[in-house]
Design an enzyme around this catalytic site. Structure first.
Site, PDB file in Angstrom:
ATOM      1  N   ASN A 227     -10.528  -4.772  -0.331  1.00  0.00           N
ATOM      2  CA  ASN A 227     -10.637  -3.737  -1.363  1.00  0.00           C
ATOM      3  C   ASN A 227      -9.763  -4.056  -2.579  1.00  0.00           C
ATOM      4  O   ASN A 227      -8.769  -4.751  -2.450  1.00  0.00           O
ATOM      5  CB  ASN A 227     -10.212  -2.378  -0.780  1.00  0.00           C
ATOM      6  CG  ASN A 227     -11.352  -1.683  -0.087  1.00  0.00           C
ATOM      7  OD1 ASN A 227     -12.491  -1.760  -0.498  1.00  0.00           O
ATOM      8  ND2 ASN A 227     -11.047  -0.992   1.014  1.00  0.00           N
TER       9      ASN A 227
ATOM     10  N   TYR B 122     -15.749   9.470  -1.194  1.00  0.00           N
ATOM     11  CA  TYR B 122     -14.751   9.279  -2.254  1.00  0.00           C
ATOM     12  C   TYR B 122     -15.034  10.120  -3.490  1.00  0.00           C
ATOM     13  O   TYR B 122     -14.151  10.297  -4.331  1.00  0.00           O
ATOM     14  CB  TYR B 122     -14.677   7.796  -2.642  1.00  0.00           C
ATOM     15  CG  TYR B 122     -13.947   6.959  -1.628  1.00  0.00           C
ATOM     16  CD1 TYR B 122     -12.577   6.731  -1.728  1.00  0.00           C
ATOM     17  CD2 TYR B 122     -14.612   6.391  -0.545  1.00  0.00           C
ATOM     18  CE1 TYR B 122     -11.895   5.962  -0.798  1.00  0.00           C
ATOM     19  CE2 TYR B 122     -13.946   5.625   0.398  1.00  0.00           C
ATOM     20  CZ  TYR B 122     -12.586   5.412   0.266  1.00  0.00           C
ATOM     21  OH  TYR B 122     -11.913   4.660   1.194  1.00  0.00           O
TER      22      TYR B 122
ATOM     23  N   ARG C 254       0.837  -1.204   0.000  1.00  0.00           N
ATOM     24  CA  ARG C 254       0.000   0.000   0.000  1.00  0.00           C
ATOM     25  C   ARG C 254       0.871   1.253   0.000  1.00  0.00           C
ATOM     26  O   ARG C 254       0.523   2.242  -0.662  1.00  0.00           O
ATOM     27  CB  ARG C 254      -0.933  -0.004   1.219  1.00  0.00           C
ATOM     28  CG  ARG C 254      -1.807   1.243   1.272  1.00  0.00           C
ATOM     29  CD  ARG C 254      -2.838   1.192   2.386  1.00  0.00           C
ATOM     30  NE  ARG C 254      -3.622   2.430   2.419  1.00  0.00           N
ATOM     31  CZ  ARG C 254      -4.633   2.652   3.239  1.00  0.00           C
ATOM     32  NH1 ARG C 254      -5.009   1.728   4.106  1.00  0.00           N
ATOM     33  NH2 ARG C 254      -5.287   3.799   3.205  1.00  0.00           N
TER      34      ARG C 254
ATOM     35  N   CYS D 292     -18.762  -2.893   2.190  1.00  0.00           N
ATOM     36  CA  CYS D 292     -18.006  -1.672   2.448  1.00  0.00           C
ATOM     37  C   CYS D 292     -18.594  -0.981   3.676  1.00  0.00           C
ATOM     38  O   CYS D 292     -19.795  -1.081   3.939  1.00  0.00           O
ATOM     39  CB  CYS D 292     -18.090  -0.742   1.239  1.00  0.00           C
ATOM     40  SG  CYS D 292     -17.145   0.796   1.422  1.00  0.00           S
TER      41      CYS D 292
ATOM     42  N   HIS E 195     -17.370   2.689  -3.474  1.00  0.00           N
ATOM     43  CA  HIS E 195     -16.630   3.952  -3.362  1.00  0.00           C
ATOM     44  C   HIS E 195     -17.012   4.938  -4.469  1.00  0.00           C
ATOM     45  O   HIS E 195     -16.284   5.898  -4.722  1.00  0.00           O
ATOM     46  CB  HIS E 195     -15.108   3.717  -3.373  1.00  0.00           C
ATOM     47  CG  HIS E 195     -14.621   3.058  -2.111  1.00  0.00           C
ATOM     48  ND1 HIS E 195     -13.282   2.792  -1.885  1.00  0.00           N
ATOM     49  CD2 HIS E 195     -15.278   2.618  -1.020  1.00  0.00           C
ATOM     50  CE1 HIS E 195     -13.148   2.213  -0.701  1.00  0.00           C
ATOM     51  NE2 HIS E 195     -14.354   2.097  -0.167  1.00  0.00           N
TER      52      HIS E 195
END
Length: 461
Positions: free
Chosen positions: A150, A264, A96, A172, A204
């Site tokens: 995700n 988002y 990440r 989510c 998102h």
């Protein structure tokens, strides 16, 4: 339901696992769990042992007759499972960090599920979920797959459309947080469930409308509370989500939409401001990945405490609160045919007219013993419809690239993603990210070898 369940969690060494355990414990009257298996990979062995010991302490403190097993052997765990939950991160948090910092070097957004970082998380994750499904076909052919790894929408679409695992639901926490915020803004206790929210879109990338118990729509009232710059609530409001800066939307735009956007959407509606904020964090070495890494280190130090047998409050800072609890609720609703109303990623089946019939959408649904039954949404206004269709096309392209390892498809995904400026400059970004993640991208092996032969390198900043 009298059956004693076997539940398997892949990514069991996650810092979220204590919330998952709390969710199961709180639903003991609806879920009689005989075995709970926590699975991880060799790189996650230490975390699995730490959080696994804590999970065992939590079960012991609850007095439940549930056995907790820890293993690095996924196949051993999956045999005869009733439910499989996924909360894994291929490449751990170090991957990440690369997803968020490499785009920053190119002056672009570095974010876990959006832009280049989101595409590469999908590239790493989708082949793994398909491998898990192959094992499930052999070892637990009737199990449900509850995914909150995700990018959940794309992972769910790959599981159902590519893997053929129809018993998949994606999850989510953003709709859960929105429901809490809506009740607070209207002055209601969320536990009273005064409001009814109806979400539709993509993971998102959804919008929602809201009604009260009198049948009156209160969406406009909430838009005023959240986004009118004169609103006292808006002035006092904190960030909805820990990993997204609370930069104000353009009030007139949201008012014109007549729907509440998800947090988002800031990356698309106020792209320049969000990018500037993201790049400043990049320069200061305060990307969300770096912050989470520090938070996780603190959490695992807490988890080592042999006296700790409950979920610590500090876990809420991790940024994914409510994921695990919502997963427990889905399992309970399927198992008991409770018909709980939740917002999940599931097959469209005509729910959103503007998207392909068989694609995956994130939509408010009733969770039954046969899965999610989505509420009809219909069509979106043009301003939302165009963006939604572009994002779905991008998702479909990403999935195809992730499955095939086709470099041309990867270039195409980068080209049509709204948050990646297309051109040779961003091809350089794509190439560096391929090389940086080569240990977790076997489908791109030949391409990566060619790039390295051409001198492409990952240079850590």
């Amino acid at each position: 339901m009298n059956k004693r369940l076997k539940i398997v969690t892949i990514g069991g060494g996650s810092s979220y696992t204590p919330e998952l355990m709390e969710g199961f414990i709180n639903r003991a009257d609806r879920l009689d769990i005989k075995e709970l298996w926590l699975v991880d990979v060799e790189e996650g062995r230490e975390k699995l042992e730490i959080v696994g010991a804590m999970a065992q302490r939590m079960i012991e403190a609850s007095g439940l007759d549930t056995k907790v097993f820890l293993t690095l052997d996924r196949r051993e765990a999956l045999k005869d499972a009733d439910f499989v939950t996924t909360q894994f991160r291929v490449g751990q948090l170090s991957a990440r960090v690369k997803d968020e910092r490499i785009p920053g070097k190119y002056g672009l957004l570095g974010q876990e599920t959006n832009g280049a970082g989101g595409i590469f998380k999908a590239f790493r994750t989708i082949p793994v979920i398909l491998d898990i499904i192959k094992d499930m076909e052999e070892l637990c052919p009737n199990a449900w797959l509850i995914d909150f790894t995700n990018p959940a929408g794309m992972v769910t679409e790959a599981a159902i459309k590519v893997g053929g695992w129809k018993r998949t639901i994606g999850l989510c926490n953003i709709p859960v947080g929105a429901t809490k915020a809506n009740h607070e803004a209207m002055g209601y206790d969320e536990n009273d469930q005064i409001l009814f929210e109806k979400f539709a879109g993509l993971n998102h990338f959804h919008w929602h409308r809201v009604w009260d118990r009198d049948g009156s729509e209160v969406t406009d009232q909430l838009i005023e509370a959240f986004y009118n710059p004169e609103s006292e609530y808006a002035k006092s409001k904190k960030a909805e989500v820990a990993n997204i800066a609370a930069i104000n939307y353009t009030y007139e735009q949201v008012k014109d939409l007549g729907m509440l956007p998800c947090p988002y959407h800031r990356y698309y509606y106020i792209e320049r401001e969000m990018l500037d904020e993201n790049l400043q964090n990049f320069k200061d070495h305060k990307t969300r990945a770096e912050t989470v890494k520090a938070t996780e280190a603190e959490l695992f130090e807490l988890y080592k405490d042999p006296e700790l047998n409950y979920k610590p409050e500090q876990l809420t800072k991790r940024g994914g609160a409510h994921y695990s609890d919502a997963a427990c609720e889905i399992i309970a609703s399927i198992h008991n045919d409770s018909r709980t109303v939740m917002t999940v990623s599931t097959q469209n089946n005509g729910t959103v007219v503007d998207l392909p019939y068989d694609c995956i959408v994130e939509v408010t649904s009733v969770i039954t013993s046969h899965g999610a039954e989505p509420f009809n949404w219909g069509t979106f206004p043009p301003a939302a419809r165009g963006q939604l269709q572009l994002m779905k096309a991008m998702e479909e392209t990403v999935i195809e690239a992730a499955v095939t390892g086709d470099y041309g498809k990867a270039v195409q995904a980068f080209t049509i993603n709204p948050l990646i400026q297309s051109g040779n400059y961003t091809i350089d970004l794509l190439n560096e990210m391929l090389v940086a993640h080569k240990d977790h991208l076997p489908q791109f092996k030949e391409t990566i070898e060619k790039l390295e032969a051409q001198g492409v390198k990952y240079i850590a900043d």
